[in-house]
Design a protein around this motif. Structure first.
Motif, mmCIF file in Angstrom:
data_model
loop_
_atom_site.group_PDB
_atom_site.id
_atom_site.type_symbol
_atom_site.label_atom_id
_atom_site.label_comp_id
_atom_site.label_asym_id
_atom_site.label_seq_id
_atom_site.Cartn_x
_atom_site.Cartn_y
_atom_site.Cartn_z
ATOM 1 N N SER A 147 -5.183 -7.982 -99.133
ATOM 2 C CA SER A 147 -4.305 -7.306 -98.663
ATOM 3 C C SER A 147 -4.113 -6.917 -96.702
ATOM 4 C CB SER A 147 -4.364 -5.887 -98.907
ATOM 5 O OG SER A 147 -5.425 -6.171 -99.422
ATOM 6 N N GLY A 148 -4.818 -8.222 -96.164
ATOM 7 C CA GLY A 148 -5.204 -8.337 -94.476
ATOM 8 C C GLY A 148 -6.199 -7.582 -94.221
ATOM 9 N N GLU A 149 -6.867 -7.325 -94.742
ATOM 10 C CA GLU A 149 -8.221 -5.891 -93.872
ATOM 11 C C GLU A 149 -8.701 -6.139 -92.467
ATOM 12 O OE1 GLU A 149 -6.147 -3.669 -96.721
ATOM 13 O OE2 GLU A 149 -7.386 -5.773 -96.884
ATOM 14 N N LEU A 150 -9.087 -7.401 -93.366
ATOM 15 C CA LEU A 150 -9.467 -8.432 -91.642
ATOM 16 C C LEU A 150 -8.356 -8.811 -90.575
ATOM 17 C CD1 LEU A 150 -12.072 -11.449 -92.355
ATOM 18 C CD2 LEU A 150 -9.843 -11.287 -89.960
ATOM 19 N N LEU A 151 -7.499 -9.155 -91.174
ATOM 20 C CA LEU A 151 -6.533 -9.143 -90.398
ATOM 21 C C LEU A 151 -5.748 -7.732 -89.358
ATOM 22 C CD1 LEU A 151 -3.481 -11.978 -91.741
ATOM 23 C CD2 LEU A 151 -5.277 -12.166 -90.488
ATOM 24 N N ASP A 152 -5.761 -6.686 -90.113
ATOM 25 C CA ASP A 152 -6.239 -5.779 -89.313
ATOM 26 C C ASP A 152 -6.577 -5.356 -87.850
ATOM 27 O OD1 ASP A 152 -4.107 -4.719 -90.904
ATOM 28 O OD2 ASP A 152 -5.659 -3.571 -92.546
ATOM 29 N N PHE A 153 -8.197 -5.972 -88.758
ATOM 30 C CA PHE A 153 -8.932 -5.790 -87.607
ATOM 31 C C PHE A 153 -8.364 -6.478 -86.406
ATOM 32 C CE2 PHE A 153 -12.906 -7.281 -85.648
ATOM 33 C CZ PHE A 153 -13.816 -6.055 -85.688
ATOM 34 N N ALA A 154 -8.553 -7.804 -86.151
ATOM 35 C CA ALA A 154 -7.977 -8.472 -85.587
ATOM 36 C C ALA A 154 -7.098 -8.492 -84.526
ATOM 37 C CB ALA A 154 -7.669 -10.018 -86.552
ATOM 38 N N ARG A 155 -5.850 -7.819 -85.367
ATOM 39 C CA ARG A 155 -4.918 -7.259 -84.471
ATOM 40 C C ARG A 155 -5.250 -6.813 -83.793
ATOM 41 N NH1 ARG A 155 0.154 -5.126 -87.856
ATOM 42 N NH2 ARG A 155 0.380 -7.506 -88.119
ATOM 43 N N LEU A 192 -8.171 -6.326 -82.075
ATOM 44 C CA LEU A 192 -8.588 -7.019 -81.214
ATOM 45 C C LEU A 192 -7.479 -7.534 -80.646
ATOM 46 C CD1 LEU A 192 -12.102 -8.437 -82.889
ATOM 47 C CD2 LEU A 192 -11.869 -7.000 -81.096
ATOM 48 N N GLY A 193 -6.433 -7.553 -80.573
ATOM 49 C CA GLY A 193 -5.357 -8.460 -79.644
ATOM 50 C C GLY A 193 -4.834 -9.276 -80.134
ATOM 51 N N ALA A 194 -5.423 -9.966 -81.234
ATOM 52 C CA ALA A 194 -5.288 -11.434 -81.694
ATOM 53 C C ALA A 194 -3.535 -11.519 -82.585
ATOM 54 C CB ALA A 194 -6.309 -12.039 -83.185
ATOM 55 N N GLU A 195 -2.955 -12.465 -82.408
ATOM 56 C CA GLU A 195 -1.779 -13.262 -83.361
ATOM 57 C C GLU A 195 -2.124 -13.474 -84.678
ATOM 58 O OE1 GLU A 195 1.676 -15.900 -83.551
ATOM 59 O OE2 GLU A 195 0.993 -16.213 -81.024
ATOM 60 N N THR A 196 -1.499 -12.417 -85.229
ATOM 61 C CA THR A 196 -2.443 -12.279 -86.877
ATOM 62 C C THR A 196 -1.435 -13.031 -87.946
ATOM 63 O OG1 THR A 196 -1.925 -10.632 -87.328
ATOM 64 C CG2 THR A 196 -3.828 -10.323 -86.639
ATOM 65 N N ALA A 197 -2.163 -14.211 -88.820
ATOM 66 C CA ALA A 197 -1.347 -15.228 -90.074
ATOM 67 C C ALA A 197 -2.192 -15.059 -91.341
ATOM 68 C CB ALA A 197 -0.837 -15.961 -89.559
ATOM 69 N N GLY A 198 -2.192 -15.209 -92.059
ATOM 70 C CA GLY A 198 -2.626 -15.355 -93.532
ATOM 71 C C GLY A 198 -2.470 -16.336 -94.483
ATOM 72 N N VAL A 199 -3.095 -17.094 -95.328
ATOM 73 C CA VAL A 199 -2.843 -17.301 -96.729
ATOM 74 C C VAL A 199 -3.218 -16.923 -98.367
ATOM 75 C CG1 VAL A 199 -3.334 -19.457 -98.015
ATOM 76 C CG2 VAL A 199 -3.041 -19.885 -95.300
ATOM 77 N N GLU A 200 -2.995 -16.258 -98.947
ATOM 78 C CA GLU A 200 -2.914 -15.416 -100.292
ATOM 79 C C GLU A 200 -2.216 -16.783 -101.241
ATOM 80 O OE1 GLU A 200 -4.795 -13.611 -103.027
ATOM 81 O OE2 GLU A 200 -5.804 -13.430 -100.826
ATOM 82 N N LEU A 201 -2.968 -16.381 -102.054
ATOM 83 C CA LEU A 201 -2.300 -16.955 -103.453
ATOM 84 C C LEU A 201 -1.724 -15.818 -104.065
ATOM 85 C CD1 LEU A 201 -5.541 -19.930 -104.931
ATOM 86 C CD2 LEU A 201 -2.566 -20.256 -104.130
ATOM 87 N N SER A 202 -2.355 -14.769 -103.883
ATOM 88 C CA SER A 202 -1.857 -13.678 -104.965
ATOM 89 C C SER A 202 -0.517 -12.924 -104.465
ATOM 90 C CB SER A 202 -2.725 -12.412 -105.135
ATOM 91 O OG SER A 202 -2.345 -11.623 -105.478
ATOM 92 N N VAL A 203 0.662 -13.517 -104.876
ATOM 93 C CA VAL A 203 1.836 -12.828 -104.699
ATOM 94 C C VAL A 203 1.943 -11.574 -104.557
ATOM 95 C CG1 VAL A 203 4.188 -12.316 -105.566
ATOM 96 C CG2 VAL A 203 2.730 -14.665 -106.283
ATOM 97 N N ALA A 204 1.295 -10.478 -105.343
ATOM 98 C CA ALA A 204 1.136 -9.677 -105.223
ATOM 99 C C ALA A 204 0.900 -8.927 -104.053
ATOM 100 C CB ALA A 204 0.548 -8.066 -106.535
ATOM 101 N N SER A 205 -0.163 -9.923 -103.652
ATOM 102 C CA SER A 205 -1.991 -9.289 -102.061
ATOM 103 C C SER A 205 -0.900 -9.780 -100.906
ATOM 104 C CB SER A 205 -2.616 -9.864 -102.371
ATOM 105 O OG SER A 205 -3.576 -9.473 -104.001
#
Length: 295
Positions: free
Chosen positions: A131-139, A141-154
């Motif tokens: 659900s994107g907690e690491l990506l929240d942290f990366a954002r 830090l000023g990053a442009e964020t994207a993720g891959v996740e199999l779970s449709v709900a997540s």
């Protein structure tokens, strides 16, 4: 997917257990083709959880190890296609999400490694982003964020936070400055081929940051099949540092001993006590930073 966190909200009632054939076995090491030998049976039982599914296994899982590269493998594993379907249909955000921010749950080593690696404006891809907690942290830090996740709900939760998401790694478009795989690689039966895909999606000089269990730590070596991290049917492969360092187009730049999460860290006094007596702290996880080298 994270292996040591609290549920974000109460889990809904579980469906009746599903019988699953866990008949996947390998004849040789997936990384180096070396000979593998049985360590022992795993005693977690046959009625277990897989994401938010209750499943019943028809065989007893076993831990095996490679004599050459020292990686570990689960024999009698759930086949890759079945595992991907179960992860896709499960709600990983119920099982592996912590309501606290990433930096409050992960170790100082993990937070420090990402802070050093992610620069402002970097394109960051988190594989197994839940659900994107690491990506929240990366954002932050000023990053442009994207993720891959199999779970449709997540993936829906992550998308609602305005992180770009894909269901599969193959769909992820573009070259990335940093790719992260935290608490992920141990779930992937076909890890060697996935690492090649990850390398191909990095820019020249880009970094892949992996957090996973260390099959060569003291407790893993001493406890054998009783090692706590050998948790089938979800944890199925345990790459050694040697195996990770042999991936084509990637070079190991940094290896950082750590723990699964902050809750597993020994108290500060324990670290000081161990250092004063020249005793090693049993870091049972490792952060490995690899760099794309050949473009």
């Amino acid at each position: 997917m994270s292996d040591a966190v609290l549920p974000l909200r109460p889990a809904r009632a579980m469906a009746p257990p599903t019988a699953v054939s866990n008949d996947f076995r390998r004849a040789r090491c997936a990384f180096c083709e070396g000979e593998i030998a049985r360590v022992g049976e795993l005693t977690s039982g046959r009625n277990v959880r897989f994401s938010t599914h209750e499943v019943v296994l028809d065989r007893t899982p076993e831990l095996w190890r490679c004599a050459t590269c020292r990686s570990g493998f689960i024999q009698n594993a759930i086949p890759e296609d079945v595992g991907r379907r179960l992860y896709s249909e499960g709600d990983a955000s119920l099982r592996w999400t912590d309501p606290r921010p990433f930096e409050a749950t992960k170790t100082r080593e993990a937070v420090g490694a990402l802070t050093r690696t992610i620069s402002r404006g970097a394109r960051v891809l988190d594989v197994g982003c839940n659900s994107g907690e690491l990506l929240d942290f990366a954002r932050e830090l000023g990053a442009e964020t994207a993720g891959v996740e199999l779970s449709v709900a997540s993936r829906a939760v992550c998308t609602a936070k305005k992180h770009r998401t894909w269901a599969t790694l193959e769909e992820a478009a573009g070259d990335f400055d940093v790719i992260t795989a935290f608490d992920l690689v141990e779930h992937v039966l076909t890890l060697p081929s996935m690492l090649l895909v990850l390398a191909d999606k990095l820019k020249s000089g880009g970094r892949l940051v992996v957090l996973t269990g260390n099959i060569e730590c003291d407790s893993a070596v001493k406890q054998g099949s009783a090692w706590w991290y050998a948790q089938p049917p979800e944890h199925v492969i345990f790459p050694s540092l040697l195996a990770l360092g042999a991936v084509e187009a990637l070079r190991v730049r940094e290896v950082i001993p750590t723990f699964a999460a902050k809750q597993y860290e020994p108290r500060a006094w324990r670290r000081v006590w161990s250092a004063a007596r020249n005793r090693s702290t049993d870091f049972d996880h490792m952060i490995v930073v690899l760099q794309r080298t050949d473009r």
